[in-house]
Scaffold this motif. Structure first.
Motif, PDB file in Angstrom:
ATOM      1  N   TYR B 481       1.817  17.332  98.333  1.00 43.66           N
ATOM      2  CA  TYR B 481       3.194  17.841  98.354  1.00 43.66           C
ATOM      3  C   TYR B 481       3.361  19.105  99.196  1.00 43.66           C
ATOM      4  CZ  TYR B 481       2.454  21.316  94.457  1.00 43.66           C
ATOM      5  OH  TYR B 481       2.049  22.363  93.682  1.00 43.66           O
ATOM      6  N   ARG B 482       2.242  19.740  99.585  1.00 41.95           N
ATOM      7  CA  ARG B 482       2.387  20.978 100.354  1.00 41.95           C
ATOM      8  C   ARG B 482       2.787  20.731 101.820  1.00 41.95           C
ATOM      9  NH1 ARG B 482      -3.727  23.347 101.478  1.00 41.95           N
ATOM     10  NH2 ARG B 482      -4.573  21.518 102.508  1.00 41.95           N
ATOM     11  N   ILE B 483       2.508  19.525 102.316  1.00 40.54           N
ATOM     12  CA  ILE B 483       2.612  19.322 103.771  1.00 40.54           C
ATOM     13  C   ILE B 483       4.032  19.536 104.314  1.00 40.54           C
ATOM     14  CG2 ILE B 483       2.275  17.666 105.646  1.00 40.54           C
ATOM     15  CD1 ILE B 483       0.003  16.492 104.115  1.00 40.54           C
ATOM     16  N   ASP B 484       5.015  18.985 103.632  1.00 33.88           N
ATOM     17  CA  ASP B 484       6.393  19.122 104.087  1.00 33.88           C
ATOM     18  C   ASP B 484       6.783  20.581 104.344  1.00 33.88           C
ATOM     19  OD1 ASP B 484       8.100  17.113 104.686  1.00 33.88           O
ATOM     20  OD2 ASP B 484       8.417  16.505 102.609  1.00 33.88           O
ATOM     21  N   SER B 485       6.485  21.425 103.357  1.00 35.11           N
ATOM     22  CA  SER B 485       6.875  22.838 103.475  1.00 35.11           C
ATOM     23  C   SER B 485       6.047  23.558 104.533  1.00 35.11           C
ATOM     24  CB  SER B 485       6.706  23.544 102.125  1.00 35.11           C
ATOM     25  OG  SER B 485       7.576  22.972 101.187  1.00 35.11           O
ATOM     26  N   MET B 486       4.785  23.132 104.707  1.00 30.64           N
ATOM     27  CA  MET B 486       3.971  23.744 105.760  1.00 30.64           C
ATOM     28  C   MET B 486       4.558  23.409 107.131  1.00 30.64           C
ATOM     29  SD  MET B 486       0.146  23.077 104.194  1.00 30.64           S
ATOM     30  CE  MET B 486      -0.806  23.742 105.581  1.00 30.64           C
ATOM     31  N   LEU B 487       5.002  22.166 107.291  1.00 25.66           N
ATOM     32  CA  LEU B 487       5.598  21.769 108.572  1.00 25.66           C
ATOM     33  C   LEU B 487       6.899  22.533 108.828  1.00 25.66           C
ATOM     34  CD1 LEU B 487       5.052  17.887 108.414  1.00 25.66           C
ATOM     35  CD2 LEU B 487       3.940  19.451 110.006  1.00 25.66           C
ATOM     36  N   LEU B 488       7.676  22.698 107.765  1.00 30.52           N
ATOM     37  CA  LEU B 488       8.945  23.422 107.913  1.00 30.52           C
ATOM     38  C   LEU B 488       8.688  24.874 108.319  1.00 30.52           C
ATOM     39  CD1 LEU B 488      12.051  23.393 107.549  1.00 30.52           C
ATOM     40  CD2 LEU B 488      11.673  24.153 105.190  1.00 30.52           C
ATOM     41  N   LEU B 489       7.703  25.494 107.673  1.00 26.18           N
ATOM     42  CA  LEU B 489       7.358  26.880 108.024  1.00 26.18           C
ATOM     43  C   LEU B 489       6.862  26.945 109.470  1.00 26.18           C
ATOM     44  CD1 LEU B 489       6.900  29.836 107.212  1.00 26.18           C
ATOM     45  CD2 LEU B 489       4.637  29.193 106.383  1.00 26.18           C
ATOM     46  N   ALA B 490       6.048  25.970 109.853  1.00 27.26           N
ATOM     47  CA  ALA B 490       5.532  25.931 111.226  1.00 27.26           C
ATOM     48  C   ALA B 490       6.685  25.844 112.225  1.00 27.26           C
ATOM     49  CB  ALA B 490       4.588  24.746 111.384  1.00 27.26           C
ATOM     50  N   LYS B 491       7.665  25.031 111.880  1.00 27.52           N
ATOM     51  CA  LYS B 491       8.817  24.886 112.781  1.00 27.52           C
ATOM     52  C   LYS B 491       9.587  26.212 112.873  1.00 27.52           C
ATOM     53  CE  LYS B 491      12.964  22.284 113.731  1.00 27.52           C
ATOM     54  NZ  LYS B 491      13.948  21.310 113.298  1.00 27.52           N
ATOM     55  N   ALA B 492       9.720  26.889 111.740  1.00 29.99           N
ATOM     56  CA  ALA B 492      10.427  28.178 111.751  1.00 29.99           C
ATOM     57  C   ALA B 492       9.688  29.198 112.627  1.00 29.99           C
ATOM     58  CB  ALA B 492      10.577  28.697 110.326  1.00 29.99           C
ATOM     59  N   ILE B 493       8.356  29.136 112.619  1.00 27.91           N
ATOM     60  CA  ILE B 493       7.573  30.049 113.469  1.00 27.91           C
ATOM     61  C   ILE B 493       7.853  29.734 114.945  1.00 27.91           C
ATOM     62  CG2 ILE B 493       5.247  30.797 114.132  1.00 27.91           C
ATOM     63  CD1 ILE B 493       4.325  30.120 111.276  1.00 27.91           C
ATOM     64  N   LEU B 494       7.810  28.452 115.276  1.00 25.86           N
ATOM     65  CA  LEU B 494       8.064  28.054 116.672  1.00 25.86           C
ATOM     66  C   LEU B 494       9.479  28.455 117.101  1.00 25.86           C
ATOM     67  CD1 LEU B 494       6.365  24.562 116.462  1.00 25.86           C
ATOM     68  CD2 LEU B 494       5.713  26.321 118.118  1.00 25.86           C
ATOM     69  N   CYS B 495      10.452  28.243 116.205  1.00 24.69           N
ATOM     70  CA  CYS B 495      11.839  28.618 116.529  1.00 24.69           C
ATOM     71  C   CYS B 495      11.944  30.129 116.776  1.00 24.69           C
ATOM     72  CB  CYS B 495      12.777  28.255 115.384  1.00 24.69           C
ATOM     73  SG  CYS B 495      13.079  26.500 115.226  1.00 24.69           S
ATOM     74  N   SER B 496      11.271  30.906 115.948  1.00 31.42           N
ATOM     75  CA  SER B 496      11.324  32.361 116.096  1.00 31.42           C
ATOM     76  C   SER B 496      10.701  32.787 117.419  1.00 31.42           C
ATOM     77  CB  SER B 496      10.587  33.052 114.939  1.00 31.42           C
ATOM     78  OG  SER B 496      11.082  32.610 113.704  1.00 31.42           O
ATOM     79  N   ALA B 497       9.580  32.155 117.756  1.00 30.62           N
ATOM     80  CA  ALA B 497       8.888  32.496 119.011  1.00 30.62           C
ATOM     81  C   ALA B 497       9.739  32.101 120.214  1.00 30.62           C
ATOM     82  CB  ALA B 497       7.529  31.803 119.057  1.00 30.62           C
ATOM     83  N   MET B 498      10.462  31.003 120.071  1.00 33.17           N
ATOM     84  CA  MET B 498      11.334  30.542 121.152  1.00 33.17           C
ATOM     85  C   MET B 498      12.509  31.508 121.332  1.00 33.17           C
ATOM     86  SD  MET B 498      11.820  28.100 123.296  1.00 33.17           S
ATOM     87  CE  MET B 498      11.861  26.332 123.138  1.00 33.17           C
ATOM     88  N   ALA B 499      13.043  31.960 120.214  1.00 37.24           N
ATOM     89  CA  ALA B 499      14.245  32.805 120.275  1.00 37.24           C
ATOM     90  C   ALA B 499      13.955  34.186 120.849  1.00 37.24           C
ATOM     91  CB  ALA B 499      14.846  32.932 118.874  1.00 37.24           C
ATOM     92  N   ARG B 500      12.750  34.694 120.659  1.00 39.87           N
ATOM     93  CA  ARG B 500      12.451  36.040 121.169  1.00 39.87           C
ATOM     94  C   ARG B 500      12.071  35.945 122.643  1.00 39.87           C
ATOM     95  NH1 ARG B 500      11.795  41.042 119.219  1.00 39.87           N
ATOM     96  NH2 ARG B 500      11.823  40.393 117.029  1.00 39.87           N
ATOM     97  N   GLU B 501      13.070  36.137 123.491  1.00 40.19           N
ATOM     98  CA  GLU B 501      12.856  35.981 124.927  1.00 40.19           C
ATOM     99  C   GLU B 501      12.464  37.322 125.546  1.00 40.19           C
ATOM    100  OE1 GLU B 501      16.502  34.069 126.189  1.00 40.19           O
ATOM    101  OE2 GLU B 501      15.603  32.099 125.826  1.00 40.19           O
ATOM    102  N   GLU B 502      11.351  37.809 125.131  1.00 39.40           N
ATOM    103  CA  GLU B 502      10.787  39.063 125.657  1.00 39.40           C
ATOM    104  C   GLU B 502       9.313  39.101 125.265  1.00 39.40           C
ATOM    105  OE1 GLU B 502      11.462  42.765 123.705  1.00 39.40           O
ATOM    106  OE2 GLU B 502      11.193  41.929 121.711  1.00 39.40           O
ATOM    107  N   THR B 503       8.617  40.106 125.766  1.00 35.80           N
ATOM    108  CA  THR B 503       7.232  40.330 125.376  1.00 35.80           C
ATOM    109  C   THR B 503       7.174  41.625 124.569  1.00 35.80           C
ATOM    110  OG1 THR B 503       6.234  39.144 127.212  1.00 35.80           O
ATOM    111  CG2 THR B 503       4.943  40.944 126.276  1.00 35.80           C
ATOM    112  N   ARG B 504       6.605  41.533 123.386  1.00 34.68           N
ATOM    113  CA  ARG B 504       6.502  42.720 122.537  1.00 34.68           C
ATOM    114  C   ARG B 504       5.313  42.547 121.602  1.00 34.68           C
ATOM    115  NH1 ARG B 504      10.424  46.614 120.867  1.00 34.68           N
ATOM    116  NH2 ARG B 504      12.039  45.426 121.933  1.00 34.68           N
ATOM    117  N   GLY B 505       4.401  43.527 121.589  1.00 31.02           N
ATOM    118  CA  GLY B 505       3.267  43.473 120.678  1.00 31.02           C
ATOM    119  C   GLY B 505       2.487  42.181 120.807  1.00 31.02           C
ATOM    120  N   ALA B 506       2.331  41.491 119.695  1.00 29.59           N
ATOM    121  CA  ALA B 506       1.515  40.272 119.690  1.00 29.59           C
ATOM    122  C   ALA B 506       2.254  39.057 120.247  1.00 29.59           C
ATOM    123  CB  ALA B 506       1.062  39.975 118.257  1.00 29.59           C
TER     124      ALA B 506
END
Lengths: 227, 556
Positions: B481-506
């Protein structure tokens, strides 16, 4: 090589043996082998029977958490700290620890270790001034990972119900005794009751400890305080 | 008051002890005992400006270093408070018996750590996390004995009991029976760690899978700064995972170099001067990534005595896992995923956007901005646990009427039973392996639009596929049952990385190499009508603020 594993579906069901083929290369830890087997798309035993993934407890994979204690080729050890040569060894036999109830496969319920510490009132109370002389041993004793290997090999430890709590308690008692201001007496009393009174000094606990805890020093120190 | 704490690493233990200290009743839940928590793997140290290194240090310097290291994303006041209380928190740990290294005069020893203007990292050899866990477990035990803390092992988090923006407790799944069990409380503190498992093998624990954050995200909890993922510069490759070589090794004087023919090129020192090896982790990792050949960390010249006294764990680790004697040979190192600056969005009291739900430790996003300084995570774990406990105690008056979740629980149980009765041709490990591959391929040290788009596309595919995938009987219910939520979190990480159109820190974007003032904000991820939305919200952190200017003058 072949990996023969003593399996058990649930706590109350009967154990059975199952063997898997492993085609690895070179020196690997047992944890690494288990991980590789479990991460195959399909887990099939040596007779081609599709099987449930092997249950074993693991967090750190590098001898820091104590989760993966099991019996490896007859010797209790941490799976992540035991290396085997996969090209030379013909058979690797894995069993759960024998002195703890089996939860499933190689997972055992070691919660009695924590219950024993509670029953023996192992806590600090007020902290005393720093005892620099004992620094090195205290630092080591604090690294106990509560894996249960010292209990598995101890000839005096009979399991959860007995009054003898083994080396894991002796090290905890030493650590607390050397830093407590107001509970020294109580800690020493519990040590005598739950360790000294039952220890026959086989020292198997010292030799098996994956963290190389200074068990002998801990025992010696606390025994001297009795005089 | 009854407080439910989920997770028993350092932040969970600190919260439990602090809550019990104030007379509250605590239920401390975790699948495994504290000895298995990732906290025991923290090596190098814990930061507090106690000034015992003979340098003129203060919490102001600590705060400045933290804000600067985090690339000016965090709220000044919050960071200042965190740093101001650090010395007191260190004493708190001392009083519980943590075996810190000490100087001859008995004062706590400090070592240099990356990105810090002064020596302020207290340490216990190279097993600081483990030493702290041991002491906290002992203190927690005292309260377990007198009944103030009740520990529950063997329970996996399932979901929050949340209705209309208020949290009433949480639902757990018993490992074996698969039975769901509700625990109600006046407040819930989440202390579930980072999201390593999304990336497969990292330096951290196998148990930190991000499930709780992902599941709560789907229940309306906001997440923040997910794109900032710390690559630790010095890790070693083994067959099973990458293992950490503590920053303490460079803190004690270790040097990084690569070979140009026969010649050693000390690239960090060449670029940043004598303190180059101890630049902040984002910078060192990027420099190693850009090196033309294998990078080595040399500590052999420090001598056997110092190595065995202060870096024994580094010696043992290299000896055991790569057959290398660090007193004689250099260590081949490369950056690897180590810490998540992003996580659950919290305010200065560690409240989430859901009333009575708090988040502490690595699962919360606070203080570290775009890059965490070494030694700040252990202190943040202790501080956040205590601060959340204090806030809950203060806010006792926030009473809400008790809600009945019986029908929700029945519904979830029925869902689990339906899933359990089905059979999947897709092994769950296959999905996890692919998830890790997607994340590693597209969220490396450097990122770009193309990779992130591909990652998002793949993640959508798997999220869709999951709808038709049923129960994999070869693994436990939790692993299903954990997989669905892990995938959703992974997608949120990718979306966040996509939205930040700059270079900062890590977060290094090849296609947006500049740091942009417009992005001096935190990304906030929220699930709205099933869609992930990313907004950018500024914390008050002005590079030019009076406080900062004055501090600058003070430090010269």
């Amino acid at each position: 090589m072949k990996i023969r594993i003593k399996r058990q579906d649930e706590p109350e069901t009967a154990p059975y043996w199952q063997t898997f083929d492993f085609f690895g290369k070179g020196r690997k830890t047992v944890a690494g082998i288990l991980d590789e087997i479990n991460y195959r798309d399909d887990l099939i035993d040596e007779n081609g029977v599709p099987s449930r993934r092997i249950r074993w407890e693991c967090s750190c994979m590098q001898k820091m958490c104590g989760g993966c204690a099991m019996v490896i080729n007859g010797i209790p050890a941490l799976a992540c700290g035991t290396f085997v040569d996969t090209t030379e060894e013909e058979l690797l036999v894995l069993e759960p620890l024998t002195k703890f109830p089996v939860v499933s496969d190689l997972v055992t319920d070691r919660s009695c270790i924590l219950e024993h510490q509670k029953a023996a009132l192992m806590y600090l109370g007020e902290k005393s001034a720093e005892n620099e002389k004992e620094f090195a041993n205290r630092y080591s004793a604090a690294k106990c990972i509560k894996c249960g290997l010292c209990l598995e090999v101890c000839p005096n430890y009979v399991g959860g119900e007995g009054r003898f709590y083994g080396a894991v308690l002796a090290n905890e008692a030493y650590l607390l005794y050397t830093s407590s201001e107001n509970r020294k007496k109580a800690i020493a009393k519990e040590y005598r009751r739950h360790f000294a009174a039952g220890c026959s000094k086989s020292l198997a606990c010292r030799d098996i400890c994956p963290m190389k805890l200074p068990t002998l020093s801990s025992i010696g120190y606390l025994n001297r305080t009795r005089l | 008051m009854k407080i439910l704490i989920i997770g028993s690493g350092i932040s969970g233990l600190a919260a439990a002890i602090a809550s019990a200290d104030m007379g509250n009743h605590v239920v401390l839940v975790s699948p495994y005992p504290s000895e298995r928590a990732q906290s025991v793997m923290a090596a190098g140290g814990i930061n507090a400006a106690v000034g015992t290194a003979g340098e003129d240090d203060s919490y102001v310097h600590h705060a400045m270093d933290t804000i600067k290291g985090g690339c000016y994303l965090e709220n000044e006041d919050d960071v200042r408070q965190f740093c101001e209380r650090a010395p007191e928190n260190l004493r708190w740990l001392e009083q519980m018996g943590v075996v810190f290294n000490r100087k001859e005069d008995g004062a706590i020893s400090l070592r240099a750590f990356g990105g810090q203007s002064r020596k302020r990292t207290a340490y216990a050899g190279a097993s600081t996390g483990k030493q702290i866990v041991t002491a906290l477990v002992q203190k927690c035990r005292e309260y377990e004995i007198d009944g103030r803390i009740q520990r529950r092992l063997g329970l996996h988090f399932y979901s929050g009991l949340i209705r209309d923006g208020v949290c009433y407790g949480a639902l757990f799944c018993q490992y074996f029976t698969g039975v769901l069990q509700a625990i109600y409380a006046d407040a819930v503190i989440l202390a579930t760690g980072g999201q390593n498992k999304l990336f497969g093998k990292t330096t951290g624990s196998e148990l930190c899978d991000g499930y709780a954050a992902g599941r709560l995200f789907s229940q309306g909890v906001q997440l923040r700064n997910l794109e900032f993922i710390q690559y630790h510069p010095t890790t070693i490759e083994t067959d099973y995972k990458r293992m950490l070589i503590t920053e303490g090794a460079r803190g004690e004087g270790g040097r990084l170099y690569y070979l140009d023919g026969e010649k050693r090129v000390y690239f960090m020192e060449d670029k940043y001067g004598p303190k180059g090896n101890l630049m902040s982790r984002d910078i060192v990792s990027r420099c190693i990534y850009d090196c033309p050949s294998q990078v080595y960390l040399d500590i052999s010249f420090l001598g056997e005595k110092l190595i065995h006294e202060r870096l024994e764990e580094v010696y043992q680790l290299c000896k055991d896992y790569i057959g290398l004697d660090v007193t004689k040979e250099p260590i081949p190192v490369a950056p690897s995923i180590h810490f998540f600056m992003g996580g659950i969005r919290v305010d200065r009291n560690h409240r989430t956007n859901i009333l009575r739900l708090y988040a502490v430790g690595e699962c919360a996003s606070k203080y570290h901005g775009a890059n965490r300084l070494g030694g700040n995570s252990l202190m943040a774990a202790v501080y956040s646990g205590r601060v959340a406990a204090e806030a809950i105690h203060r806010e006792e008056a926030v009473k809400v009427r008790v809600e009945n979740f019986a029908s929700y629980i029945e519904q979830e149980e029925a869902l689990l039973n339906r899933i359990k009765e089905s059979r999947s041709q897709f092994p769950s490990v296959y999905i996890l392996r692919n998830l890790a591959e997607i994340m590693n391929d597209n969220l490396g040290i450097t990122r770009n639009r193309k990779g992130l788009s591909e990652g998002l596309e793949a993640m959508d595919l798997y999220l869709n596929v999951m709808k038709s995938i049923k129960f994999d009987h070869t693994v436990s219910l939790y692993e299903n049952y954990r997989i669905d939520s892990m995938l959703l979190l992974a997608k949120a990480i990718l979306c966040s990385a996509m939205a930040r159109e700059e270079t900062r820190g890590a977060h290094i974007r090849e296609d947006f190499p500049e740091t942009k003032e417009a992005f001096q904000k935190c990304s906030v991820a929220e699930l709205v009508d099933g869609q992930i939305q990313i907004n950018f919200e500024a914390e008050s952190c002005e590079k030019e603020s009076a406080w900062y200017e004055n501090s600058d003058k003070k430090t010269g």
